[in-house]
Design a protein around this motif. Structure first.
Motif, PDB file in Angstrom:
ATOM      1  N   SER A 183       0.829  -1.203   0.000  1.00  0.00           N
ATOM      2  CA  SER A 183       0.000   0.000   0.000  1.00  0.00           C
ATOM      3  C   SER A 183       0.866   1.257   0.000  1.00  0.00           C
ATOM      4  CB  SER A 183      -0.928   0.010   1.213  1.00  0.00           C
ATOM      5  OG  SER A 183      -1.876  -1.029   1.133  1.00  0.00           O
ATOM      6  N   GLU A 184       1.961   1.209   0.771  1.00  0.00           N
ATOM      7  CA  GLU A 184       2.847   2.367   0.822  1.00  0.00           C
ATOM      8  C   GLU A 184       3.521   2.595  -0.528  1.00  0.00           C
ATOM      9  OE1 GLU A 184       4.840   5.698   2.234  1.00  0.00           O
ATOM     10  OE2 GLU A 184       3.054   4.636   2.919  1.00  0.00           O
ATOM     11  N   ARG A 206       0.933   4.159  -2.709  1.00  0.00           N
ATOM     12  CA  ARG A 206       0.692   5.547  -2.321  1.00  0.00           C
ATOM     13  C   ARG A 206       1.795   6.456  -2.860  1.00  0.00           C
ATOM     14  NH1 ARG A 206      -2.555   7.779   1.575  1.00  0.00           N
ATOM     15  NH2 ARG A 206      -3.099   5.702   2.331  1.00  0.00           N
ATOM     16  N   ARG A 207       3.053   6.009  -2.711  1.00  0.00           N
ATOM     17  CA  ARG A 207       4.165   6.824  -3.189  1.00  0.00           C
ATOM     18  C   ARG A 207       4.142   6.947  -4.712  1.00  0.00           C
ATOM     19  NH1 ARG A 207       6.445   9.590  -0.283  1.00  0.00           N
ATOM     20  NH2 ARG A 207       6.276   9.206   1.933  1.00  0.00           N
ATOM     21  N   TYR A 265       1.586   9.561  -5.485  1.00  0.00           N
ATOM     22  CA  TYR A 265       2.134  10.897  -5.235  1.00  0.00           C
ATOM     23  C   TYR A 265       3.002  11.347  -6.411  1.00  0.00           C
ATOM     24  CZ  TYR A 265       1.044  10.609  -0.175  1.00  0.00           C
ATOM     25  OH  TYR A 265       0.430  10.518   1.051  1.00  0.00           O
ATOM     26  N   TRP A 318      -8.784   6.013  -1.266  1.00  0.00           N
ATOM     27  CA  TRP A 318      -7.993   6.828  -0.344  1.00  0.00           C
ATOM     28  C   TRP A 318      -8.301   8.321  -0.433  1.00  0.00           C
ATOM     29  CZ3 TRP A 318      -2.925   3.948  -2.045  1.00  0.00           C
ATOM     30  CH2 TRP A 318      -2.857   2.719  -1.367  1.00  0.00           C
TER      31      TRP A 318
END
Length: 207
Positions: free
Chosen positions: A16-17, A20-21, A24, A58
């Motif tokens: 997930s991280e 997410r990155r 971004y 999200w």
């Protein structure tokens, strides 16, 4: 009897991280390359290699994605500089301290990584009231409070009149810089911000 070892369970938090990155990076990259109007959730998802539903799980909109991505970018820049957050130094020389931090602000404004998304957020915040409030609360106001803290310290040292409201006083040099940057009314240079500080602290009347 030989037993087979079980495969480790997938690390969903790490995955997930990573996603997410990637989101971004995709949001910031697309805004810089194509501009905010042409940036879409679909485009962000495609560039990040995730499904559109992941983004909507999200965030509520592309504006929300961009705001969070920009906040993360600012935090990363501070971390790279060895800081928990940006701060205004207190050397005892108010003019020098303000000139230093405003010069750093000018350098950041000239960095395409910051320029495009911050312009996009500032413009969208004018028509998107919710985003505008979040932009001010999460990004702008914390930075302005750093100036308030430094000016109050100068008041305690007798360098600024006791009756001066620091929250209003900071606008003497922050607001002209922001206006020139947003409206392209002139060059953004170290010399310009140094002059703003001199005019704000020493006034226009002959000494």
């Amino acid at each position: 009897m030989v037993t087979q070892s079980k495969k480790p369970a997938p690390d969903t938090a790490r995955r997930s991280e990573r996603s997410r990155r990637a989101i971004y990076d995709a949001a910031l990259g697309l805004v810089a390359e194509a501009g905010y109007p042409k940036t879409t959730v679909e485009g962000i998802a495609a560039r990040a290699g995730v499904g559109k539903q992941t983004i909507y799980r999200w965030w509520g909109s592309k504006a929300d994605v961009l705001l969070e991505a920009f906040l993360d970018l600012s935090e990363q820049a501070a971390a790279d500089a060895g800081q928990v957050s940006y701060a205004i130094p207190d050397t005892g020389d108010l003019a020098a301290d303000l000139k230093l931090v405003l010069r750093l602000t000018v350098d950041q404004m000239a960095d395409p990584r910051f320029d495009a998304p911050s312009r996009a957020l500032a413009a969208e915040g004018l028509v998107n009231e919710q985003l505008g409030r979040e932009f001010v609360a999460k990004l702008l106001e914390p930075q302005l409070q750093l100036y308030v803290t430094r000016l109050r310290s100068a008041q305690h040292a007798g360098q600024v009149r006791a009756d001066v409201d620091p929250r209003i006083a900071l606008e003497l040099f922050v607001s002209p810089l922001a206006q020139r940057w947003l409206q392209h009314t002139g060059p953004i240079t170290h010399e310009y911000t140094d002059t703003l500080v001199d005019y704000a602290l020493f006034g226009l009347a002959p000494r």
